[in-house]
Write a protein that holds these residues in place. Structure first.
Motif, PDB file in Angstrom:
ATOM      1  N   GLY A  97      62.966   2.945  17.522  1.00  0.00           N
ATOM      2  CA  GLY A  97      63.117   3.470  18.866  1.00  0.00           C
ATOM      3  C   GLY A  97      62.424   2.657  19.938  1.00  0.00           C
ATOM      4  N   VAL A  98      61.458   1.799  19.549  1.00  0.00           N
ATOM      5  CA  VAL A  98      60.715   1.007  20.534  1.00  0.00           C
ATOM      6  C   VAL A  98      61.650   0.147  21.369  1.00  0.00           C
ATOM      7  CG1 VAL A  98      59.153  -0.980  20.740  1.00  0.00           C
ATOM      8  CG2 VAL A  98      58.493   0.993  19.368  1.00  0.00           C
ATOM      9  N   ALA A  99      62.662  -0.446  20.752  1.00  0.00           N
ATOM     10  CA  ALA A  99      63.592  -1.295  21.492  1.00  0.00           C
ATOM     11  C   ALA A  99      64.318  -0.501  22.562  1.00  0.00           C
ATOM     12  CB  ALA A  99      64.598  -1.932  20.538  1.00  0.00           C
ATOM     13  N   TYR A 100      64.603   0.761  22.270  1.00  0.00           N
ATOM     14  CA  TYR A 100      65.282   1.594  23.258  1.00  0.00           C
ATOM     15  C   TYR A 100      64.349   1.929  24.422  1.00  0.00           C
ATOM     16  CZ  TYR A 100      69.223   2.198  20.096  1.00  0.00           C
ATOM     17  OH  TYR A 100      70.314   1.964  19.303  1.00  0.00           O
ATOM     18  N   ALA A 101      63.058   2.037  24.152  1.00  0.00           N
ATOM     19  CA  ALA A 101      62.108   2.278  25.230  1.00  0.00           C
ATOM     20  C   ALA A 101      62.014   1.067  26.145  1.00  0.00           C
ATOM     21  CB  ALA A 101      60.731   2.598  24.649  1.00  0.00           C
ATOM     22  N   ALA A 102      62.166  -0.135  25.583  1.00  0.00           N
ATOM     23  CA  ALA A 102      62.113  -1.360  26.383  1.00  0.00           C
ATOM     24  C   ALA A 102      63.385  -1.576  27.195  1.00  0.00           C
ATOM     25  CB  ALA A 102      61.871  -2.562  25.476  1.00  0.00           C
ATOM     26  N   ARG A 103      64.466  -0.942  26.785  1.00  0.00           N
ATOM     27  CA  ARG A 103      65.759  -1.187  27.422  1.00  0.00           C
ATOM     28  C   ARG A 103      65.798  -0.838  28.918  1.00  0.00           C
ATOM     29  NH1 ARG A 103      70.800   0.508  23.593  1.00  0.00           N
ATOM     30  NH2 ARG A 103      71.181  -1.564  22.714  1.00  0.00           N
ATOM     31  N   PRO A 104      65.286   0.321  29.354  1.00  0.00           N
ATOM     32  CA  PRO A 104      65.356   0.610  30.795  1.00  0.00           C
ATOM     33  C   PRO A 104      64.632  -0.428  31.638  1.00  0.00           C
ATOM     34  CG  PRO A 104      64.883   2.620  29.571  1.00  0.00           C
ATOM     35  CD  PRO A 104      64.770   1.480  28.599  1.00  0.00           C
ATOM     36  N   VAL A 105      63.493  -0.929  31.151  1.00  0.00           N
ATOM     37  CA  VAL A 105      62.765  -1.964  31.893  1.00  0.00           C
ATOM     38  C   VAL A 105      63.599  -3.233  31.967  1.00  0.00           C
ATOM     39  CG1 VAL A 105      60.668  -3.367  31.975  1.00  0.00           C
ATOM     40  CG2 VAL A 105      60.552  -0.989  31.191  1.00  0.00           C
ATOM     41  N   GLY A 106      64.169  -3.632  30.833  1.00  0.00           N
ATOM     42  CA  GLY A 106      65.031  -4.803  30.827  1.00  0.00           C
ATOM     43  C   GLY A 106      66.244  -4.627  31.721  1.00  0.00           C
ATOM     44  N   ALA A 107      66.780  -3.391  31.773  1.00  0.00           N
ATOM     45  CA  ALA A 107      67.960  -3.123  32.606  1.00  0.00           C
ATOM     46  C   ALA A 107      67.669  -3.331  34.089  1.00  0.00           C
ATOM     47  CB  ALA A 107      68.448  -1.698  32.367  1.00  0.00           C
ATOM     48  N   LEU A 108      66.472  -2.971  34.530  1.00  0.00           N
ATOM     49  CA  LEU A 108      66.115  -3.158  35.943  1.00  0.00           C
ATOM     50  C   LEU A 108      66.187  -4.636  36.330  1.00  0.00           C
ATOM     51  CD1 LEU A 108      63.068  -0.720  36.273  1.00  0.00           C
ATOM     52  CD2 LEU A 108      65.337  -0.442  37.293  1.00  0.00           C
ATOM     53  N   PHE A 109      65.619  -5.494  35.473  1.00  0.00           N
ATOM     54  CA  PHE A 109      65.590  -6.926  35.786  1.00  0.00           C
ATOM     55  C   PHE A 109      66.954  -7.581  35.560  1.00  0.00           C
ATOM     56  CE2 PHE A 109      61.109  -5.974  35.038  1.00  0.00           C
ATOM     57  CZ  PHE A 109      60.506  -6.632  36.104  1.00  0.00           C
ATOM     58  N   LEU A 110      67.564  -7.328  34.414  1.00  0.00           N
ATOM     59  CA  LEU A 110      68.821  -7.985  34.111  1.00  0.00           C
ATOM     60  C   LEU A 110      69.955  -7.463  34.978  1.00  0.00           C
ATOM     61  CD1 LEU A 110      68.511  -8.182  30.218  1.00  0.00           C
ATOM     62  CD2 LEU A 110      68.082  -9.975  31.891  1.00  0.00           C
ATOM     63  N   GLY A 111      69.939  -6.165  35.313  1.00  0.00           N
ATOM     64  CA  GLY A 111      70.933  -5.637  36.238  1.00  0.00           C
ATOM     65  C   GLY A 111      70.810  -6.276  37.607  1.00  0.00           C
ATOM     66  N   HIS A 112      69.577  -6.426  38.084  1.00  0.00           N
ATOM     67  CA  HIS A 112      69.319  -7.051  39.389  1.00  0.00           C
ATOM     68  C   HIS A 112      69.881  -8.471  39.424  1.00  0.00           C
ATOM     69  CE1 HIS A 112      66.996  -8.269  42.974  1.00  0.00           C
ATOM     70  NE2 HIS A 112      66.743  -9.378  42.294  1.00  0.00           N
ATOM     71  N   PHE A 113      69.518  -9.270  38.419  1.00  0.00           N
ATOM     72  CA  PHE A 113      69.956 -10.672  38.426  1.00  0.00           C
ATOM     73  C   PHE A 113      71.444 -10.810  38.109  1.00  0.00           C
ATOM     74  CE2 PHE A 113      65.339 -11.316  37.799  1.00  0.00           C
ATOM     75  CZ  PHE A 113      65.115 -12.163  38.885  1.00  0.00           C
ATOM     76  N   GLY A 114      71.989  -9.885  37.335  1.00  0.00           N
ATOM     77  CA  GLY A 114      73.414  -9.934  37.040  1.00  0.00           C
ATOM     78  C   GLY A 114      74.267  -9.689  38.265  1.00  0.00           C
ATOM     79  N   ASP A 115      73.816  -8.815  39.168  1.00  0.00           N
ATOM     80  CA  ASP A 115      74.557  -8.556  40.402  1.00  0.00           C
ATOM     81  C   ASP A 115      74.253  -9.585  41.485  1.00  0.00           C
ATOM     82  OD1 ASP A 115      76.123  -6.343  39.711  1.00  0.00           O
ATOM     83  OD2 ASP A 115      74.438  -4.965  39.958  1.00  0.00           O
ATOM     84  N   ARG A 116      73.209 -10.369  41.298  1.00  0.00           N
ATOM     85  CA  ARG A 116      72.884 -11.431  42.261  1.00  0.00           C
ATOM     86  C   ARG A 116      73.389 -12.803  41.807  1.00  0.00           C
ATOM     87  NH1 ARG A 116      69.485 -11.146  46.505  1.00  0.00           N
ATOM     88  NH2 ARG A 116      69.110 -13.375  46.239  1.00  0.00           N
ATOM     89  N   LEU A 117      73.279 -13.101  40.526  1.00  0.00           N
ATOM     90  CA  LEU A 117      73.588 -14.439  40.031  1.00  0.00           C
ATOM     91  C   LEU A 117      74.924 -14.516  39.291  1.00  0.00           C
ATOM     92  CD1 LEU A 117      70.060 -15.403  38.612  1.00  0.00           C
ATOM     93  CD2 LEU A 117      70.985 -15.845  40.902  1.00  0.00           C
ATOM     94  N   GLY A 118      75.439 -13.389  38.849  1.00  0.00           N
ATOM     95  CA  GLY A 118      76.708 -13.402  38.141  1.00  0.00           C
ATOM     96  C   GLY A 118      76.603 -12.864  36.725  1.00  0.00           C
ATOM     97  N   ARG A 119      77.753 -12.487  36.187  1.00  0.00           N
ATOM     98  CA  ARG A 119      77.799 -11.873  34.857  1.00  0.00           C
ATOM     99  C   ARG A 119      77.557 -12.904  33.750  1.00  0.00           C
ATOM    100  NH1 ARG A 119      77.911  -8.256  38.663  1.00  0.00           N
ATOM    101  NH2 ARG A 119      79.863  -7.151  39.079  1.00  0.00           N
ATOM    102  N   LYS A 120      78.097 -14.112  33.930  1.00  0.00           N
ATOM    103  CA  LYS A 120      78.056 -15.111  32.869  1.00  0.00           C
ATOM    104  C   LYS A 120      76.626 -15.507  32.507  1.00  0.00           C
ATOM    105  CE  LYS A 120      79.515 -19.827  31.762  1.00  0.00           C
ATOM    106  NZ  LYS A 120      80.310 -21.005  32.204  1.00  0.00           N
ATOM    107  N   LYS A 121      75.783 -15.743  33.508  1.00  0.00           N
ATOM    108  CA  LYS A 121      74.407 -16.179  33.227  1.00  0.00           C
ATOM    109  C   LYS A 121      73.653 -15.145  32.394  1.00  0.00           C
ATOM    110  CE  LYS A 121      73.728 -19.194  37.262  1.00  0.00           C
ATOM    111  NZ  LYS A 121      75.100 -19.145  37.796  1.00  0.00           N
TER     112      LYS A 121
END
Length: 428
Positions: free
Chosen positions: A68-92
């Motif tokens: 379950g630890v990986a799932y706890a890390a997921r929301p934090v990762g989503a904040l950063f990766l979602g931010h950069f995905g909408d700024r830099l693009g899906r492919k990166k």
């Protein structure tokens, strides 16, 4: 008022929808190959390798908690990766998540055990698991956004379903890799055998990288960047204009609890002394269920292109609440044929209805400017709960781990928020 997602943009270049679907498939396959071999190892091996095996019950509980630890890390990762995905693009983001997942999984296979380094071993295991969680946080959202934005208007459900059929493919590959490993004698299994599936993830990562690096950015994102421009703070726009849909996605993502209970807790329960089924036979249940899901997911998704996302999603959510009772009951009887049949029906057919539709259903709720952020943040918060559902189930099952009906009721309760989310969502 929330801003509705705009109509799909002009068609992608010829061949790109198929390439985007293939790229989504391979990334999801790697993600869930890695997650499934970890879940299998957490249920069958890690209690003896990384934790104090003198207390099997506590060791199993702690091992499942690391799942379950990986799932706890997921929301934090989503904040950063979602931010950069909408700024830099899906492919990166798709390339980054693929490489991070492959590396972290390979490192798990290289870790020293508790017998070698003592208490530092489970700490290193948790750190690698956190990296897996960060990677997974952006994988499905970026792959879903990429395939959705490349897909033809009337086939979005079908093309985005490859993201989730990839998850079933990854679980199937993982099971086929784990079967001969699980059949090894105990000594070889615990010394080196369990490491082999983790090392093998490098092959999938390399193949995925070669596919993804040749993929073009989506026309929708390119036009957004060239025209109105990307959002400087996608999270602010998301919460201002799409907050209700974010909540719906959070609630809907709890449906993933069905998958984690099926693949991890039920496996541990079935192979426990109380039931006594063999590791190999139960791994075959998962393999055949995932094989059926590979066919069921695109069929359900194609149906959603014809009749809408909501009814298909509801079939999966309501049906999963019912069939989980039947599946866990079958395990409790000790009847392997009954367990196999109901496992295939519950996970391969019924759960696939919701599982195959949600990438299109959730993605169409958001505009291009915040689609990746909306999908990543919404799903990963819900998935975080789903990840720890295994740990809660181990507690709910009682000290001897045999109260399957309480676990089934718990799983059914987690299917209620997805039903409410779908009933209150607009048809997309």
């Amino acid at each position: 008022m929330p801003v509705p997602a705009p109509p799909h943009d002009s068609p992608a270049p010829p061949g790109q929808p198929g390439k985007a679907a293939a790229a989504a498939w391979i990334g999801s396959a790697l993600e869930y190959y890695d997650f499934f071999i970890y879940g299998s190892a957490a249920a069958l091996i890690f209690p003896k390798v990384f934790f104090d095996s003198s207390d099997p019950s506590t060791a199993t509980l702690l091992s499942l908690a690391t799942f379950g630890v990986a799932y706890a890390a997921r929301p934090v990762g989503a904040l950063f990766l979602g931010h950069f995905g909408d700024r830099l693009g899906r492919k990166k983001i798709m390339v980054f998540t693929l490489l991070l997942m492959g590396l972290s999984t390979f490192l798990i296979g290289c870790l020293p055990t508790r017998a070698g380094v003592g208490g530092i071993a489970p700490v290193l295991l948790v750190l690698c698991r956190v990296l897996q969680g960060i990677s997974a946080a952006g994988e499905q959202a970026s792959a879903g956004s990429m395939s959705l934005e490349h897909a033809p208007d009337r086939r979005r459900g079908f093309f985005t379903s490859f993201t989730l059929s990839g998850t079933q493919g990854g679980q199937l590959i993982a099971t086929l890799v784990f079967l001969p490993v699980a059949a090894l004698p105990e000594r070889q299994l615990l010394s080196w055998g369990w490491r082999v599936p983790f090392w093998a993830s490098v092959v999938v990562a390399v193949v995925g990288y070669l596919i993804r690096r040749r993929l073009a950015e989506t026309p929708a994102f390119a036009r957004q960047a060239a025209g109105e421009g990307v959002a400087k703070m996608p999270l602010v726009v998301l919460l201002r204009e799409h907050w209700a849909d974010v909540l719906r996605v959070v609630a809907g993502a709890l449906i993933a609890s069905v998958s984690t209970i099926f693949t991890v807790w039920a496996l541990a329960y079935a192979t426990s002394d109380a039931v006594g089924m063999s590791r190999s036979s139960m791994l075959w249940v998962g393999a055949l269920a995932n094989l059926v899901a590979l066919a069921a997911i695109p069929l359900w998704a194609t149906l959603s292109d014809r009749i809408g996302r909501r009814p298909v999603y509801l079939i999966g959510a309501v049906g999963s609440a019912v069939t989980m009772f039947l599946y866990l009951w079958a395990i409790s009887t000790g009847s392997y044929p009954l367990t196999l049949i109901l496992g295939i029906v519950a996970f391969g057919v019924v759960y696939s209805a919701a599982n195959g539709v949600w990438p299109a259903f959730y993605g169409e709720m958001f505009s291009t400017r915040v689609r990746l952020s909306g999908m990543a943040i919404g799903t990963q918060i819900g998935f975080a709960v789903a990840g720890f559902a295994v740990t809660f189930a181990a507690e709910i099952a009682g000290p001897d781990g045999t109260d399957w009906s309480a676990v089934a009721l718990f799983t059914a309760a987690l299917c209620v928020p997805p039903v409410i989310a779908a009933l209150t969502a607009r048809e997309t």
